[in-house]
Scaffold this motif. Structure first.
Motif, short mmCIF file in Angstrom:
data_model
loop_
_atom_site.label_atom_id
_atom_site.label_comp_id
_atom_site.label_asym_id
_atom_site.label_seq_id
_atom_site.Cartn_x
_atom_site.Cartn_y
_atom_site.Cartn_z
N CYS A 56 73.91 52.95 -24.26
CA CYS A 56 72.51 52.76 -24.51
C CYS A 56 71.84 53.61 -25.44
O CYS A 56 71.91 54.73 -25.60
CB CYS A 56 71.64 53.08 -23.03
SG CYS A 56 70.14 52.22 -23.04
N LEU B 48 68.84 55.42 -27.18
CA LEU B 48 67.56 55.94 -27.05
C LEU B 48 67.04 56.34 -28.28
O LEU B 48 67.42 57.63 -28.67
CB LEU B 48 67.73 57.09 -25.92
CG LEU B 48 68.45 56.82 -24.76
CD1 LEU B 48 68.57 58.08 -23.83
CD2 LEU B 48 67.84 55.72 -23.78
N ASN C 97 62.86 53.08 -29.35
CA ASN C 97 63.11 51.92 -28.20
C ASN C 97 64.31 52.26 -27.57
O ASN C 97 65.23 52.99 -27.83
CB ASN C 97 63.10 50.72 -28.89
CG ASN C 97 62.24 50.23 -30.11
OD1 ASN C 97 61.16 50.06 -29.59
ND2 ASN C 97 62.34 50.18 -31.23
N VAL C 98 64.53 51.75 -26.34
CA VAL C 98 65.66 51.69 -25.54
C VAL C 98 66.40 50.23 -25.86
O VAL C 98 65.84 49.04 -25.47
CB VAL C 98 65.59 51.71 -24.01
CG1 VAL C 98 66.82 51.85 -23.38
CG2 VAL C 98 64.61 52.91 -23.85
N TYR D 49 71.41 54.57 -16.19
CA TYR D 49 70.67 54.57 -17.39
C TYR D 49 69.03 54.72 -17.29
O TYR D 49 68.52 55.43 -18.00
CB TYR D 49 70.93 53.20 -18.35
CG TYR D 49 72.01 53.37 -18.74
CD1 TYR D 49 72.51 54.49 -19.84
CD2 TYR D 49 72.89 52.28 -18.51
CE1 TYR D 49 73.90 54.41 -20.39
CE2 TYR D 49 74.41 52.36 -19.20
CZ TYR D 49 74.71 53.41 -19.92
OH TYR D 49 76.18 53.45 -20.51
N ILE E 27 66.52 57.86 -18.65
CA ILE E 27 65.28 57.50 -19.38
C ILE E 27 63.97 58.40 -18.68
O ILE E 27 63.45 59.08 -19.34
CB ILE E 27 64.99 56.02 -19.48
CG1 ILE E 27 66.06 55.23 -20.38
CG2 ILE E 27 63.62 55.78 -19.74
CD1 ILE E 27 66.37 53.78 -20.29
N PHE F 48 59.12 55.82 -25.19
CA PHE F 48 59.67 54.57 -25.77
C PHE F 48 58.41 53.57 -25.97
O PHE F 48 57.65 53.11 -25.24
CB PHE F 48 60.64 54.06 -24.92
CG PHE F 48 61.87 54.99 -24.70
CD1 PHE F 48 62.81 55.14 -25.62
CD2 PHE F 48 61.79 56.00 -23.58
CE1 PHE F 48 63.80 56.26 -25.34
CE2 PHE F 48 62.63 56.85 -23.29
CZ PHE F 48 63.64 57.02 -24.21
N ILE G 254 61.61 48.45 -24.28
CA ILE G 254 63.28 48.13 -23.95
C ILE G 254 63.59 46.78 -24.39
O ILE G 254 62.59 45.83 -24.06
CB ILE G 254 63.68 48.24 -22.36
CG1 ILE G 254 62.95 49.69 -21.95
CG2 ILE G 254 65.13 48.02 -22.16
CD1 ILE G 254 63.21 49.66 -20.55
#
Length: 292
Positions: A78, A80, A83-84, A97, A101, A108, A111
């Motif tokens: 993922c 980071l 954005n995710v 995950y 976060i 963020f 996603i």
């Protein structure tokens, strides 16, 4: 946006027989293999690898975390950053995950990525309110020449075009996302516009008065695929069919960089979907986007 929380530590996200940790340079080959499972869906992270050659964090401060099995094999990852972005994340990895976060100090904006992973991570967060959840965004791709003639007036933009192009980019963003990308400071957004111009990933058609009438960019480019973003037609020119030839021209430019050209679109944007279909794009998956 997600609220600040305590710093994340790997020990907080360890399902039985699994471990989640930040990726380092030594994980580069494993990450490349992972993104290679679906070069179109994973083009965002694949582009990072192509540009920087490492799974370690970017100079922007972004980092990549991954889940490893008991044998040390990378199972999912993922991104980071601002954005995710999930990479090959099955639903049963989402909680781990989400924990990363939730306990990070990052904020963020969204996603986005394959719908199952994106929506599963958001569901596990069970806290931050989203401004918008776009649950079904067709992921489109094409390989080969476009089905319509490219617009010969669409060209790669240059640094001299910035002052004309930047307002069009802001207008597109406001229409698509619902707020101004330069509210509270324009430095980061305009830096990104300039970067895409410098990379040769920005395309536009200019009208007789020099105004932008069509534009698009390649937001991500890897050796296997590119992803088009920011497609926009100036409102007074909509309905003239500029998007057909414009997108065909973008495809021709993009194919010089990677064999597959992709994009994702809101499911309710029927006109855009019809235009992309006419150019030759076909659906290969489904994305989702959660905007904070």
């Amino acid at each position: 946006m997600l609220s600040r929380a305590a710093p994340w530590s790997p020990s907080r996200s360890r399902p039985p027989g699994r471990a989640v940790r930040r990726l380092s340079d030594g994980d580069t080959a494993a990450l490349a293999e992972l993104v290679g499972a679906d070069p179109v869906a994973n083009v965002f992270v694949a582009a990072h690898l192509a540009a920087h050659g490492t799974a370690a964090g970017a100079s922007s401060g972004a980092e990549i975390v991954g889940m490893f099995d008991g044998d040390g094999r990378l199972m999912s990852a993922c991104w980071l950053g601002a954005n995710v972005v999930p990479v090959e994340v099955p639903a049963d990895h989402a909680q781990a995950y989400a924990d990363v976060i939730r306990h990070s100090r990052r904020r963020f904006a969204s996603i986005f990525g394959p719908a199952e992973a994106t929506l599963a991570i958001f569901a596990e967060l069970s806290g931050p309110a989203a401004r918008d959840v776009r649950r079904a965004q067709p992921l489109l791709a094409m390989e080969g020449s476009p089905a319509v003639a490219p617009d010969p007036l669409v060209r790669v933009t240059t640094a001299d075009d910035f002052d004309t192009l930047a307002p069009a980019c802001v207008s597109m963003f406001e229409e698509e996302v619902g707020y101004s990308p330069v509210a509270g400071g324009s430095e980061n957004y305009y830096r990104r516009v300039r970067q895409l111009i410098d990379l040769g990933h920005s395309f536009a058609r200019f009208g007789e008065d020099g105004e932008v009438v069509f534009k698009a960019e390649l937001g991500s480019v890897s050796p296997a695929a590119s992803q088009v973003q920011g497609v926009w037609v100036e409102p007074s020119h909509r309905g003239e069919g500029l998007s057909h030839g414009g997108m065909a021209a973008v495809v021709e430019h993009a194919r010089r960089l990677a064999p597959v050209v992709s994009l994702y679109v809101n499911d309710y944007n029927y006109k855009a979907r019809a235009s992309y279909r006419r150019v030759g794009f076909e659906q290969v998956g489904t994305f989702a986007t959660v905007l904070f």
